[in-house]
Design an enzyme around this catalytic site. Structure first.
Site, PDB file in Angstrom:
ATOM      1  N   PRO A   2       0.718  -1.387   0.081  1.00 32.79           N
ATOM      2  CA  PRO A   2       0.236  -0.238  -0.048  1.00 32.79           C
ATOM      3  C   PRO A   2       0.827   1.129  -0.146  1.00 32.79           C
ATOM      4  CG  PRO A   2      -0.118  -1.201   1.937  1.00 32.79           C
ATOM      5  CD  PRO A   2       0.631  -1.971   1.036  1.00 32.79           C
ATOM      6  N   GLU A   3       0.637   2.201  -1.119  1.00 34.66           N
ATOM      7  CA  GLU A   3       1.293   3.409  -1.060  1.00 34.66           C
ATOM      8  C   GLU A   3      -0.115   4.322  -0.982  1.00 34.66           C
ATOM      9  OE1 GLU A   3       4.194   3.636  -4.202  1.00 34.66           O
ATOM     10  OE2 GLU A   3       4.615   1.580  -3.760  1.00 34.66           O
ATOM     11  N   HIS A  96      -4.477 -13.910   9.948  1.00 31.61           N
ATOM     12  CA  HIS A  96      -3.446 -12.893  10.600  1.00 31.61           C
ATOM     13  C   HIS A  96      -4.126 -11.773  11.228  1.00 31.61           C
ATOM     14  CE1 HIS A  96      -0.221 -15.154   8.908  1.00 31.61           C
ATOM     15  NE2 HIS A  96      -0.612 -14.942   7.692  1.00 31.61           N
ATOM     16  N   ARG A 117       2.663  -9.574   7.720  1.00 28.89           N
ATOM     17  CA  ARG A 117       3.946  -9.516   8.133  1.00 28.89           C
ATOM     18  C   ARG A 117       4.400  -8.553   9.347  1.00 28.89           C
ATOM     19  NH1 ARG A 117       5.769  -8.546   1.708  1.00 28.89           N
ATOM     20  NH2 ARG A 117       4.854 -10.311   0.871  1.00 28.89           N
ATOM     21  N   LYS A 160      19.794  18.794  -1.541  1.00 26.91           N
ATOM     22  CA  LYS A 160      20.220  17.586  -1.282  1.00 26.91           C
ATOM     23  C   LYS A 160      21.497  16.966  -2.110  1.00 26.91           C
ATOM     24  CE  LYS A 160      17.022  16.346   1.850  1.00 26.91           C
ATOM     25  NZ  LYS A 160      17.465  15.651   3.131  1.00 26.91           N
TER      26      LYS A 160
END
Length: 285
Positions: A2-3, A96, A117, A160
């Site tokens: 998921p983003e 889970h 996870r 940066k």
DNA sequence: AAGCTCTCCTGATGGC
DNA sequence: TGCCATCAGGAGAGCT
């Protein structure tokens, strides 16, 4: 994985099915799922009881459910494999299942946090005056936020001494971008993932941000990307954007622009997918 | 001090 | 068939 688009799909589901309901009780089945709640699983569960859920919010990959009249919010991160599901009470427990939240109303559904996870989790935090949980104050606005500052992002890139994909994944610079959408936006921009950020011009940054937004909006429109079926919406349904991916997961397949076989390179303990012809490596310094 | 590496976790997959 | 290695990777701790 998921983003931003996937988390936004989940947020919308919670807005529809969970907002404005009052918590009856909560049950933590795996302590690791609430490890960011320092006071522990029992404290987490007790503090939810009797409180009404406000309108769910999101910044980048974090989402949170305000608890009305407490000055706090339930913060959620799905990590790699987290799911927030709205399930009938009688649905069998998922393998889970980590946290279960029941409500006081007569609707027959409950909220479940399921996570294979366990990189994700739930926790309770004070909110700042603008409604943001205090622990995510360092997370930058995301590119779909109307208040995202394109000029500040460009100046940060210039300042940066790193490379563009690292910068895209740096949640304190721009949030919500993960490995999939980073590779997709770079492919659309014809940029190699190791392009130094200091070389970006204003038009270059603007083009990249445009592609980040385009690919995220396109994914959002079809319910997100469900590359390995670990990502689903609150009703357990997959999104369809996996079939529209141009870079991610396409090693050896022809580039959709020039037909050159796509490549995969190990990168930061994960992978970068790119077209060796469209996305030329930068000259060594 | 910025930038980078390591670590947490489970299940699917592949090689021999 | 079994067993081990590898891979998936978000984010923060910790190192240089």
């Amino acid at each position: 994985m998921p983003e931003l688009p996937e988390v936004e799909v989940v947020r919308r589901g919670l807005e529809r099915w969970v907002a404005h309901r009052t918590v009856a009780d909560a049950e933590v089945l795996h302590p690791r799922a609430v490890r960011r709640h320092i006071a522990g699983p029992d404290d987490f569960a007790h503090r939810l009881e009797g409180h009404r859920i406000g309108t769910p919010s999101r910044r980048g990959k974090y989402l949170w459910l305000p608890l009305e009249d407490t000055g706090q919010a339930i913060l959620a991160h799905l990590g790699m494999s987290g799911q927030l599901l709205v399930q009938p009470h009688e649905a069998p427990a998922e393998k889970h299942l980590r946290v279960r939240v029941r409500f006081t109303d007569a609707l027959s559904t409950e909220l479940r946090f399921v996570d294979q996870r366990t990189f994700g989790g739930l926790s309770l935090h004070d909110t700042t005056p603008d409604g943001l949980p205090d622990v995510i104050a360092h997370i930058a606005r995301d590119p779909l936020d109307p208040l995202f500052d394109d000029e500040a992002f460009h100046l940060a890139l210039r300042r940066k001494r790193t490379t563009i994909k690292r910068a895209l994944l740096d949640q304190s610079l721009i949030s919500g971008v993960g490995n999939i959408y980073a590779d997709e936006a770079l492919w659309r921009s014809r940029l190699h993932y190791e392009r130094p950020t200091a070389t970006f011009t204003r038009p270059g940054t603007a083009e990249l941000l445009g592609h980040v937004r385009d690919v995220m909006n396109a994914a959002l429109a079809v319910g997100g990307t469900s590359f390995d079926s670990l990502y689903v919406n609150v009703n357990g349904e997959s999104g369809y954007f996996d079939r529209s991916l141009d870079a991610y997961g396409r090693e050896g397949l022809p580039c959709r622009r020039c037909a050159t076989p796509m490549r995969r390179r190990p990168w930061m303990n994960r992978s970068s997918y790119f077209c060796p012809k469209c996305q030329r490596a930068p000259r060594p310094a």
